[in-house]
Design a protein around this motif. Structure first.
Motif, PDB file in Angstrom:
ATOM      1  N   LEU A  18       0.860  -1.173   0.000  1.00  0.00           N
ATOM      2  CA  LEU A  18       0.000   0.000   0.000  1.00  0.00           C
ATOM      3  C   LEU A  18       0.900   1.227   0.000  1.00  0.00           C
ATOM      4  O   LEU A  18       1.969   1.205   0.627  1.00  0.00           O
ATOM      5  CB  LEU A  18      -0.887  -0.009   1.238  1.00  0.00           C
ATOM      6  CG  LEU A  18      -2.261   0.659   1.216  1.00  0.00           C
ATOM      7  CD1 LEU A  18      -3.134   0.074   0.118  1.00  0.00           C
ATOM      8  CD2 LEU A  18      -2.923   0.488   2.571  1.00  0.00           C
ATOM      9  N   THR A  19       0.461   2.269  -0.688  1.00  0.00           N
ATOM     10  CA  THR A  19       1.219   3.524  -0.676  1.00  0.00           C
ATOM     11  C   THR A  19       0.350   4.636  -0.124  1.00  0.00           C
ATOM     12  O   THR A  19      -0.741   4.897  -0.640  1.00  0.00           O
ATOM     13  CB  THR A  19       1.694   3.911  -2.084  1.00  0.00           C
ATOM     14  OG1 THR A  19       2.542   2.883  -2.594  1.00  0.00           O
ATOM     15  CG2 THR A  19       2.481   5.213  -2.038  1.00  0.00           C
ATOM     16  N   LEU A  20       0.821   5.269   0.929  1.00  0.00           N
ATOM     17  CA  LEU A  20       0.142   6.413   1.511  1.00  0.00           C
ATOM     18  C   LEU A  20       0.726   7.700   0.943  1.00  0.00           C
ATOM     19  O   LEU A  20       1.921   7.767   0.643  1.00  0.00           O
ATOM     20  CB  LEU A  20       0.306   6.413   3.023  1.00  0.00           C
ATOM     21  CG  LEU A  20      -0.137   5.165   3.766  1.00  0.00           C
ATOM     22  CD1 LEU A  20       0.039   5.351   5.271  1.00  0.00           C
ATOM     23  CD2 LEU A  20      -1.558   4.783   3.432  1.00  0.00           C
ATOM     24  N   SER A  21      -0.125   8.697   0.825  1.00  0.00           N
ATOM     25  CA  SER A  21       0.315  10.012   0.369  1.00  0.00           C
ATOM     26  C   SER A  21      -0.080  11.057   1.406  1.00  0.00           C
ATOM     27  O   SER A  21      -1.079  10.903   2.105  1.00  0.00           O
ATOM     28  CB  SER A  21      -0.325  10.363  -0.975  1.00  0.00           C
ATOM     29  OG  SER A  21       0.036   9.436  -1.962  1.00  0.00           O
ATOM     30  N   CYS A  22       0.704  12.103   1.457  1.00  0.00           N
ATOM     31  CA  CYS A  22       0.416  13.245   2.321  1.00  0.00           C
ATOM     32  C   CYS A  22       0.580  14.498   1.477  1.00  0.00           C
ATOM     33  O   CYS A  22       1.678  14.760   0.974  1.00  0.00           O
ATOM     34  CB  CYS A  22       1.354  13.263   3.517  1.00  0.00           C
ATOM     35  SG  CYS A  22       1.197  14.708   4.579  1.00  0.00           S
ATOM     36  N   ALA A  23      -0.501  15.232   1.324  1.00  0.00           N
ATOM     37  CA  ALA A  23      -0.473  16.475   0.550  1.00  0.00           C
ATOM     38  C   ALA A  23      -0.398  17.657   1.499  1.00  0.00           C
ATOM     39  O   ALA A  23      -1.186  17.749   2.441  1.00  0.00           O
ATOM     40  CB  ALA A  23      -1.709  16.570  -0.328  1.00  0.00           C
ATOM     41  N   ALA A  24       0.537  18.540   1.225  1.00  0.00           N
ATOM     42  CA  ALA A  24       0.730  19.715   2.067  1.00  0.00           C
ATOM     43  C   ALA A  24       0.299  20.969   1.330  1.00  0.00           C
ATOM     44  O   ALA A  24       0.526  21.114   0.124  1.00  0.00           O
ATOM     45  CB  ALA A  24       2.190  19.828   2.479  1.00  0.00           C
ATOM     46  N   SER A  25      -0.298  21.880   2.070  1.00  0.00           N
ATOM     47  CA  SER A  25      -0.659  23.184   1.520  1.00  0.00           C
ATOM     48  C   SER A  25      -0.379  24.255   2.566  1.00  0.00           C
ATOM     49  O   SER A  25      -0.415  23.983   3.765  1.00  0.00           O
ATOM     50  CB  SER A  25      -2.130  23.213   1.109  1.00  0.00           C
ATOM     51  OG  SER A  25      -2.969  22.983   2.220  1.00  0.00           O
ATOM     52  N   GLY A  26      -0.102  25.462   2.108  1.00  0.00           N
ATOM     53  CA  GLY A  26       0.282  26.523   3.034  1.00  0.00           C
ATOM     54  C   GLY A  26       1.712  26.325   3.493  1.00  0.00           C
ATOM     55  O   GLY A  26       2.282  25.256   3.345  1.00  0.00           O
ATOM     56  N   GLY A  27       2.305  27.303   4.040  1.00  0.00           N
ATOM     57  CA  GLY A  27       3.679  27.190   4.501  1.00  0.00           C
ATOM     58  C   GLY A  27       4.650  27.007   3.349  1.00  0.00           C
ATOM     59  O   GLY A  27       4.277  27.108   2.183  1.00  0.00           O
ATOM     60  N   THR A  28       5.881  26.709   3.660  1.00  0.00           N
ATOM     61  CA  THR A  28       6.908  26.447   2.661  1.00  0.00           C
ATOM     62  C   THR A  28       7.354  25.010   2.832  1.00  0.00           C
ATOM     63  O   THR A  28       8.119  24.678   3.741  1.00  0.00           O
ATOM     64  CB  THR A  28       8.094  27.407   2.842  1.00  0.00           C
ATOM     65  OG1 THR A  28       7.623  28.752   2.763  1.00  0.00           O
ATOM     66  CG2 THR A  28       9.138  27.168   1.754  1.00  0.00           C
ATOM     67  N   PHE A  29       6.867  24.158   1.946  1.00  0.00           N
ATOM     68  CA  PHE A  29       7.051  22.707   2.112  1.00  0.00           C
ATOM     69  C   PHE A  29       8.514  22.347   2.246  1.00  0.00           C
ATOM     70  O   PHE A  29       8.877  21.481   3.033  1.00  0.00           O
ATOM     71  CB  PHE A  29       6.416  21.995   0.925  1.00  0.00           C
ATOM     72  CG  PHE A  29       6.379  20.501   1.049  1.00  0.00           C
ATOM     73  CD1 PHE A  29       7.129  19.686   0.196  1.00  0.00           C
ATOM     74  CD2 PHE A  29       5.589  19.891   2.011  1.00  0.00           C
ATOM     75  CE1 PHE A  29       7.091  18.312   0.308  1.00  0.00           C
ATOM     76  CE2 PHE A  29       5.544  18.504   2.125  1.00  0.00           C
ATOM     77  CZ  PHE A  29       6.296  17.716   1.275  1.00  0.00           C
ATOM     78  N   ASN A  30       9.364  23.018   1.486  1.00  0.00           N
ATOM     79  CA  ASN A  30      10.791  22.693   1.502  1.00  0.00           C
ATOM     80  C   ASN A  30      11.453  22.966   2.856  1.00  0.00           C
ATOM     81  O   ASN A  30      12.574  22.540   3.085  1.00  0.00           O
ATOM     82  CB  ASN A  30      11.534  23.496   0.429  1.00  0.00           C
ATOM     83  CG  ASN A  30      11.087  23.154  -0.967  1.00  0.00           C
ATOM     84  OD1 ASN A  30      10.024  22.585  -1.174  1.00  0.00           O
ATOM     85  ND2 ASN A  30      11.902  23.491  -1.947  1.00  0.00           N
TER      86      ASN A  30
END
Length: 122
Positions: A18-30
């Motif tokens: 299984l592959t889980l994903s996490c999507a980020a928004s806002g802030g500076t991901f790097n």
């Protein structure tokens, strides 16, 4: 401030993947080290894996070494957890987390997603 949303959980047979994903928004991901934790009812949330802000360093809990792989795509603000050879004891709610640091810590994360359920049938 970053917002995190997990996806990809589900039901899988023991030995499956299984592959889980996490999507980020806002802030500076790097700027964020990212991590996966998991929790089962009645137990404390436990560290699974972490990855540095630039993806160059990773850190794994002993019980997932050789089975799980953490990765990130900074261009798409995504983090992943590839889970292979799943066991019934891997059943849990999996959470992604973020922390502004250059390290790859196993605790002390500041931002959390809502979690995604992983169920492994025997």
């Amino acid at each position: 401030q970053v917002q995190l949303v997990e996806s990809g959980g589900g039901l899988v047979q023991a030995g499956g993947s299984l592959t889980l994903s996490c999507a980020a928004s806002g802030g500076t991901f790097n700027n964020y080290a990212m991590a996966w934790f998991r929790q089962t009812p009645g137990k404390e949330r436990e560290f699974v894996a972490a990855i540095s802000f630039n993806g160059y360093e990773t850190n794994y809990a002993e019980f997932v070494k050789g089975r799980f792989t953490i990765s990130r795509d900074n261009t798409k603000h995504l983090m992943f957890l590839q889970m292979n050879s799943l066991k019934p004891e891997d059943r849990a709610v999996y959470f992604c987390a973020a922390k502004t640091t250059v390290l790859v810590p196993t605790r002390g994360y500041d931002y959390w997603g809502q979690g995604t359920q992983v169920t492994v049938s025997s």
